[in-house]
Design an enzyme around this catalytic site. Structure first.
Site, short mmCIF file in Angstrom:
data_model
loop_
_atom_site.label_atom_id
_atom_site.label_comp_id
_atom_site.label_asym_id
_atom_site.label_seq_id
_atom_site.Cartn_x
_atom_site.Cartn_y
_atom_site.Cartn_z
CE LYS A 1 -3.65 2.51 0.62
NZ LYS A 1 -4.46 2.68 -0.59
CE LYS B 1 0.36 1.22 -10.39
NZ LYS B 1 -0.27 0.54 -9.24
CG ASN C 1 2.91 2.68 -4.46
OD1 ASN C 1 2.49 3.78 -4.10
ND2 ASN C 1 2.82 2.26 -5.71
CB CYS D 1 -2.49 8.43 -6.66
SG CYS D 1 -4.06 8.14 -5.82
CB ILE E 1 -8.42 4.31 -1.35
CG1 ILE E 1 -9.07 3.10 -2.04
CG2 ILE E 1 -8.00 3.97 0.08
CD1 ILE E 1 -10.28 2.52 -1.38
CB THR F 1 -9.24 -5.42 -9.48
OG1 THR F 1 -8.88 -4.04 -9.59
CG2 THR F 1 -10.69 -5.53 -9.07
CG LEU G 1 -2.49 8.17 -2.13
CD1 LEU G 1 -1.40 9.24 -2.28
CD2 LEU G 1 -2.03 6.87 -2.78
#
Lengths: 301, 267
Positions: free
Chosen positions: A44, A164, A98, A129, A70, A265, A72
């Protein structure tokens, strides 16, 4: 066959990773999934300070996918060290932290503070994000900012730096090249796509912040196209992530040019997916006389 | 953390028990830990990507003798429509048991159980578990109309107070109205500190139960409902607003049962 994957000067024992944000800090899945099957565990997101996260509801299902907002939500750097790292030290997988933040300094703080931790294999820099007001996506859509931030982080650590990438740009290869120029060891693509649902009865967006990040099989073709194009635009490894629900989806990523993959997912849906993907990779390799993961990409005609 | 796992099991029975309400009974794997009242499971209703996510359902019953468990559900979307189509011997893909159960009262405390609508499942499970040990147990059950109330309620759980919004059966009004009048009569004769509330149902009902508990100085445990992603504490998707610096708790792991005083009930 040889399942190992080379990233920078380091190695993963297999190409299967679990995507950040879908696997907590690992311990949540300890009883459900054999972590020996997981080559890389992407934690996470970790930010310097704890973040409570966004307003509720945070999740809604979409056709063949889901939206999340969410925000973060995470325990912050100090509690990551005291509460989460001890378990992560015991996992066989490569632990990839991450790293996220609202400004550049946040990324430096996380990497500098954790740099000496032996349990950490490398970093995935979250420049994409869609659910935070500053930083995140804003940083990740400007090639020059991506290059400079990657270069600064590169100076702080010997461990692999994976950037990412967001698909929410006109040309993802530009951002991938910027990361490569900054000294990234790999890129992972893709993060979630910006999406929205509206409740027509209430005449409101379903998510309180209007938009969220779309994931699940709905985004598979977008991720595949991104990996296909990015792997032809950079020399560093590309990690494919987005929409893998079946073993065939993972094979498609490897054929598109991915050096490794991440399950996201699908971790929520099918705890057997990891074993099934690994078996499919080995079976496909045997059928097509492929000796290493890197050779998969050459099969695509 | 209670040990949970994914099990592929089989449907024993799937039948309507009230208007729009179904009860699914399925084999409970012998190696699985016994589910407790308040705990839940998730079911993958389709092997395709529509619907995609597993859906959470509270256990409504567990029978050790015949190795079966049950849920009560309402058809309200694609996943529950698929569930309603399951026949005996069909496979069910479950992840269970999940979440924290209701804390049980000590022998001195009188449990008052309140269920609204689909909240009936976990409350009936708790009533069954408590009935033998708490003869003073009271069960208050409400629905919009008489057709929404399951049959066979009375008898098994002692005295049941039934309510309907339209007055078509039992008390006319909400379960919170009925709870208020029940508490006002009993608190005259007994020390109200000896009661504890257990509630499951729509959020306004839970909030009403919480306020009543505060007025009477008693504890209330509520079982909440929230959309879930992973259901194992990893994704932070099923957040519930709580008081205190953390601001949110996870319905799947810190809950779904909470002491009502921990929850931030603002609209």
């Amino acid at each position: 066959m040889d399942l190992t994957v080379q990233i920078g000067r380091s190695e993963l024992y297999n190409p299967l990773g679990v995507a950040s944000g879908t696997f907590g800090y690992g311990s949540e899945y300890e009883k459900l999934i054999d972590l020996n099957r997981i080559g890389a565990l992407y934690t996470k997101a970790v930010t310097p300070e704890p973040r409570p996260g966004n307003e509720i509801p945070r999740i809604v299902e979409t056709p063949s996918g889901m939206l999340n907002s969410i925000g973060l939500a995470n325990v912050g750097l100090q509690r990551f060290i005291s509460d989460k790292l001890p378990f992560l030290k015991s996992v066989p997988s490569a632990v990839i932290v991450n790293v996220a933040g609202s400004e550049e300094r946040d990324y430096f703080t996380v990497v500098e503070t954790l740099a000496a931790e032996d349990a950490i294999w490398g970093w995935e820099i979250n420049l994409s994000c869609p659910n935070v007001k500053c930083g995140g996506l804003a940083l990740g859509t400007d090639p020059e900012q991506v290059r400079m931030l990657t270069a600064s982080l590169r100076r702080l650590t010997e461990k692999p730096v994976i950037v990412k990438l967001t698909p929410n740009v006109t040309d993802i290869t530009t951002i991938a090249r910027a990361a490569e120029d900054g000294g990234a060891d790999a890129v992972s693509c893709i993060n979630t796509l910006v999406g929205m649902l509206i409740d027509t009865d209430r005449q409101r967006t379903v998510l309180p912040g209007a938009t969220g990040g779309l994931s699940g099989p709905a985004v598979l073709p977008v991720g595949l196209a991104a990996v296909y194009r990015v792997s032809r635009a950079v020399r560093i490894p590309v990690i494919g992530v987005g929409g893998i629900l079946e073993p065939d989806h993972a094979l498609q990523y490897l054929l598109a040019g991915a050096a490794a993959i991440q399950i996201g997912t699908a971790n929520f849906i099918d705890p057997s997916i990891h074993q099934r993907v690994l078996e499919a990779i080995e079976q496909y390799a045997a059928q097509h006389e492929v000796r290493s993961i890197a050779e998969f990409g050459r099969l695509l005609r | 953390m209670p040990a949970m796992a994914r099990y592929l099991t089989a449907v024993l029975q799937n039948r309507p028990i009230a208007e729009d309400f179904y009860e699914l009974q399925f084999n409970w794997p012998s190696q699985a830990p016994a589910p407790k009242p308040g705990q839940f499971l998730t079911i993958r209703t389709s092997q395709s990507s529509v619907p995609l996510l597993r859906r959470p359902f509270a256990f409504s019953r567990y029978d050790h003798e015949d190795g079966s468990a049950r849920i009560i559900y309402k058809v309200r979307g694609a996943a529950t429509a698929q569930l309603a189509g399951k026949r005996p011997f069909d496979a069910v893909d479950v992840l269970a048991p999940l979440g924290k159960p209701f804390p049980l009262p000590d022998s001195e405390t009188r449990p008052i159980l309140v269920a609204g609508g689909i909240g009936i499942g976990p409350i009936l499970f708790l009533a069954r578990a408590l009935h033998a040990h708490s003869p003073a147990l009271r069960l208050i059950v409400g629905a919009r109309t008489a057709a929404g109330l399951p049959s066979q309620l009375s008898g098994e759980y002692g005295e049941v107070i039934a309510c309907t919004d339209d007055g078509s059966f039992g008390h006319s009004g909400t379960v919170i109205d009925a709870l208020r009048s029940y508490l006002s009569t009993t608190t005259l004769s007994t020390n109200s500190g000896e009661s504890v509330l257990y509630l499951c149902g729509p959020e306004p009902m839970l909030a009403g139960g919480h306020r009543l508990a505060l007025e009477c100085g008693i504890t209330a445990y509520v079982a909440v409902e929230q959309t879930m992603g992973c259901a194992v504490g990893a994704c932070m998707g099923c957040a519930v607003r709580v008081l205190g610096p953390e601001r949110y708790a996870r319905a799947c792991t810190e809950g779904p049962v909470f002491d009502s005083r921990l929850i931030d009930w603002r609209e």
